[in-house]
Design a protein around this motif. Structure first.
Motif, PDB file in Angstrom:
ATOM      1  N   MET A   1      17.203  72.715  14.335  1.00  0.00           N
ATOM      2  CA  MET A   1      18.007  73.490  15.273  1.00  0.00           C
ATOM      3  C   MET A   1      18.535  72.569  16.368  1.00  0.00           C
ATOM      4  N   THR A   2      19.767  72.744  16.718  1.00  0.00           N
ATOM      5  CA  THR A   2      20.394  71.974  17.780  1.00  0.00           C
ATOM      6  C   THR A   2      19.813  72.383  19.127  1.00  0.00           C
ATOM      7  N   ALA A   3      19.514  71.394  19.960  1.00  0.00           N
ATOM      8  CA  ALA A   3      18.983  71.690  21.293  1.00  0.00           C
ATOM      9  C   ALA A   3      20.045  72.387  22.123  1.00  0.00           C
ATOM     10  N   ALA A   4      19.720  73.562  22.642  1.00  0.00           N
ATOM     11  CA  ALA A   4      20.675  74.358  23.416  1.00  0.00           C
ATOM     12  C   ALA A   4      21.180  73.607  24.640  1.00  0.00           C
ATOM     13  N   SER A   5      20.348  72.765  25.224  1.00  0.00           N
ATOM     14  CA  SER A   5      20.759  72.042  26.430  1.00  0.00           C
ATOM     15  C   SER A   5      21.851  71.016  26.139  1.00  0.00           C
ATOM     16  N   GLU A   6      21.976  70.597  24.895  1.00  0.00           N
ATOM     17  CA  GLU A   6      22.990  69.599  24.527  1.00  0.00           C
ATOM     18  C   GLU A   6      24.261  70.249  23.987  1.00  0.00           C
ATOM     19  N   LEU A   7      24.239  71.552  23.756  1.00  0.00           N
ATOM     20  CA  LEU A   7      25.341  72.257  23.116  1.00  0.00           C
ATOM     21  C   LEU A   7      26.169  73.011  24.140  1.00  0.00           C
ATOM     22  N   SER A   8      27.496  72.874  24.036  1.00  0.00           N
ATOM     23  CA  SER A   8      28.395  73.697  24.830  1.00  0.00           C
ATOM     24  C   SER A   8      29.471  74.237  23.904  1.00  0.00           C
ATOM     25  N   ILE A   9      29.902  75.449  24.170  1.00  0.00           N
ATOM     26  CA  ILE A   9      30.925  76.109  23.353  1.00  0.00           C
ATOM     27  C   ILE A   9      32.014  76.591  24.291  1.00  0.00           C
ATOM     28  N   LEU A  10      33.239  76.112  24.023  1.00  0.00           N
ATOM     29  CA  LEU A  10      34.366  76.360  24.922  1.00  0.00           C
ATOM     30  C   LEU A  10      35.585  76.844  24.143  1.00  0.00           C
ATOM     31  N   PRO A  11      36.429  77.647  24.785  1.00  0.00           N
ATOM     32  CA  PRO A  11      37.664  78.090  24.129  1.00  0.00           C
ATOM     33  C   PRO A  11      38.580  76.907  23.823  1.00  0.00           C
ATOM     34  N   LEU A  12      39.299  77.015  22.704  1.00  0.00           N
ATOM     35  CA  LEU A  12      40.279  75.981  22.344  1.00  0.00           C
ATOM     36  C   LEU A  12      41.533  76.190  23.185  1.00  0.00           C
ATOM     37  N   CYS A  74      26.754  67.051  23.031  1.00  0.00           N
ATOM     38  CA  CYS A  74      26.858  65.845  23.873  1.00  0.00           C
ATOM     39  C   CYS A  74      28.303  65.335  23.904  1.00  0.00           C
ATOM     40  N   ASP A  75      29.248  66.206  24.173  1.00  0.00           N
ATOM     41  CA  ASP A  75      30.677  65.888  24.303  1.00  0.00           C
ATOM     42  C   ASP A  75      31.377  65.552  22.985  1.00  0.00           C
ATOM     43  N   GLU A  76      30.688  65.617  21.856  1.00  0.00           N
ATOM     44  CA  GLU A  76      31.317  65.377  20.557  1.00  0.00           C
ATOM     45  C   GLU A  76      31.645  66.729  19.923  1.00  0.00           C
ATOM     46  N   PRO A  77      32.907  66.966  19.510  1.00  0.00           N
ATOM     47  CA  PRO A  77      33.230  68.229  18.845  1.00  0.00           C
ATOM     48  C   PRO A  77      32.558  68.281  17.470  1.00  0.00           C
ATOM     49  N   VAL A  78      31.744  69.322  17.255  1.00  0.00           N
ATOM     50  CA  VAL A  78      30.982  69.414  16.004  1.00  0.00           C
ATOM     51  C   VAL A  78      31.179  70.741  15.277  1.00  0.00           C
ATOM     52  N   GLY A  79      31.837  71.722  15.910  1.00  0.00           N
ATOM     53  CA  GLY A  79      31.999  73.006  15.254  1.00  0.00           C
ATOM     54  C   GLY A  79      33.182  73.787  15.779  1.00  0.00           C
ATOM     55  N   TRP A  80      33.677  74.677  14.936  1.00  0.00           N
ATOM     56  CA  TRP A  80      34.836  75.511  15.243  1.00  0.00           C
ATOM     57  C   TRP A  80      34.588  76.913  14.713  1.00  0.00           C
ATOM     58  N   CYS A  81      35.060  77.906  15.449  1.00  0.00           N
ATOM     59  CA  CYS A  81      35.042  79.297  15.022  1.00  0.00           C
ATOM     60  C   CYS A  81      36.356  79.930  15.449  1.00  0.00           C
ATOM     61  N   CYS A 111      36.779  82.384  10.364  1.00  0.00           N
ATOM     62  CA  CYS A 111      36.331  81.154   9.711  1.00  0.00           C
ATOM     63  C   CYS A 111      35.567  80.247  10.670  1.00  0.00           C
ATOM     64  N   PHE A 112      34.836  79.339  10.037  1.00  0.00           N
ATOM     65  CA  PHE A 112      34.064  78.319  10.738  1.00  0.00           C
ATOM     66  C   PHE A 112      34.358  76.963  10.103  1.00  0.00           C
ATOM     67  N   PHE A 113      34.179  75.927  10.889  1.00  0.00           N
ATOM     68  CA  PHE A 113      34.146  74.573  10.355  1.00  0.00           C
ATOM     69  C   PHE A 113      33.075  73.816  11.132  1.00  0.00           C
ATOM     70  N   ILE A 114      32.075  73.355  10.428  1.00  0.00           N
ATOM     71  CA  ILE A 114      30.990  72.583  11.040  1.00  0.00           C
ATOM     72  C   ILE A 114      31.068  71.167  10.471  1.00  0.00           C
ATOM     73  N   LYS A 115      31.050  70.202  11.358  1.00  0.00           N
ATOM     74  CA  LYS A 115      31.158  68.798  10.966  1.00  0.00           C
ATOM     75  C   LYS A 115      29.986  68.389  10.070  1.00  0.00           C
ATOM     76  N   ALA A 116      30.294  67.637   9.028  1.00  0.00           N
ATOM     77  CA  ALA A 116      29.251  67.118   8.144  1.00  0.00           C
ATOM     78  C   ALA A 116      28.222  66.370   8.995  1.00  0.00           C
ATOM     79  N   GLY A 117      26.962  66.534   8.641  1.00  0.00           N
ATOM     80  CA  GLY A 117      25.882  65.932   9.394  1.00  0.00           C
ATOM     81  C   GLY A 117      25.337  66.851  10.471  1.00  0.00           C
TER      82      GLY A 117
END
Length: 191
Positions: A1-12, A74-81, A111-117
């Motif tokens: 599971m991704t650490a919540a403290s490192e994850l941010s979700i923002l509008p495109l 951590c500032d790297e885009p890793v997912g889309w919804c 739809c979703f897109f989650i970065k490989a890895g």
């Protein structure tokens, strides 16, 4: 599971467009889709595969409102919804499996897109929760999803609509099923 403290979700938003391009890569997430599959008539979508769909989606982002959410680790885009009013996704109405259930004005997670890895680490779940909050803040009373239900079937290798089990655990309820593998799920945002 991704650490919540490192994850941010923002509008495109337009200023985050370069992050979406980095996430989607040169292929536009999946075969030049650029999240236009549900937005364009099929001939127009196919003709625009790649650069045409990228330009169309960029114009849509520039015009606003935000058509979905980006997840950052951590500032790297890793997912889309993609989450927006269902009316913005006319391809859903053209689908015999996903046609409207009733006349309620709903929002849709298409739809979703989650970065490989970064797959299977809870990002889809986090994006669904953020999509619920985003849709509610925009005035939506109801949020729909059209996930894959693999119960008793061979699972697709690419499940860009998410898994039904994830949505059901997050408060969505089945409101229609026109094929065994494709339920229409809803979450009442007024509760």
């Amino acid at each position: 599971m991704t650490a919540a403290s490192e994850l941010s979700i923002l509008p495109l938003t337009p200023e985050r467009w370069p992050d979406l391009e980095r996430l989607f890569g040169p292929n536009g997430a999946a075969g030049g889709c650029w999240c236009m599959w549900w937005r364009r008539p099929r001939p127009e979508f196919r003709a625009g595969a790649g650069e045409g769909n990228r330009r169309a989606f960029r114009a849509l982002v520039a015009a606003g409102p935000p058509p979905g959410l980006l997840a950052y680790l951590c500032d790297e885009p890793v997912g889309w919804c993609q989450v927006t009013a269902r009316a913005d996704l006319p391809g859903l109405d053209r689908s015999r499996l996903l046609k409207p259930v009733d006349d309620r004005r709903v929002w849709s997670i298409s739809c979703f897109f989650i970065k490989a890895g970064h797959r299977r680490q809870g990002l889809t779940r986090a994006l669904i929760e953020a999509a619920k909050a985003h849709a509610k803040a925009a005035g939506a009373a109801c949020l729909e999803a059209y996930p894959w239900d693999s119960a008793g079937r061979k699972e697709s290798s690419v499940i860009y609509t998410g898994r039904a089990s994830t949505f059901l655990r997050l408060g969505f309820e089945e409101v229609a099923r026109r094929a065994s593998h494709r339920p229409v799920l809803r979450c009442d945002l007024t509760r």
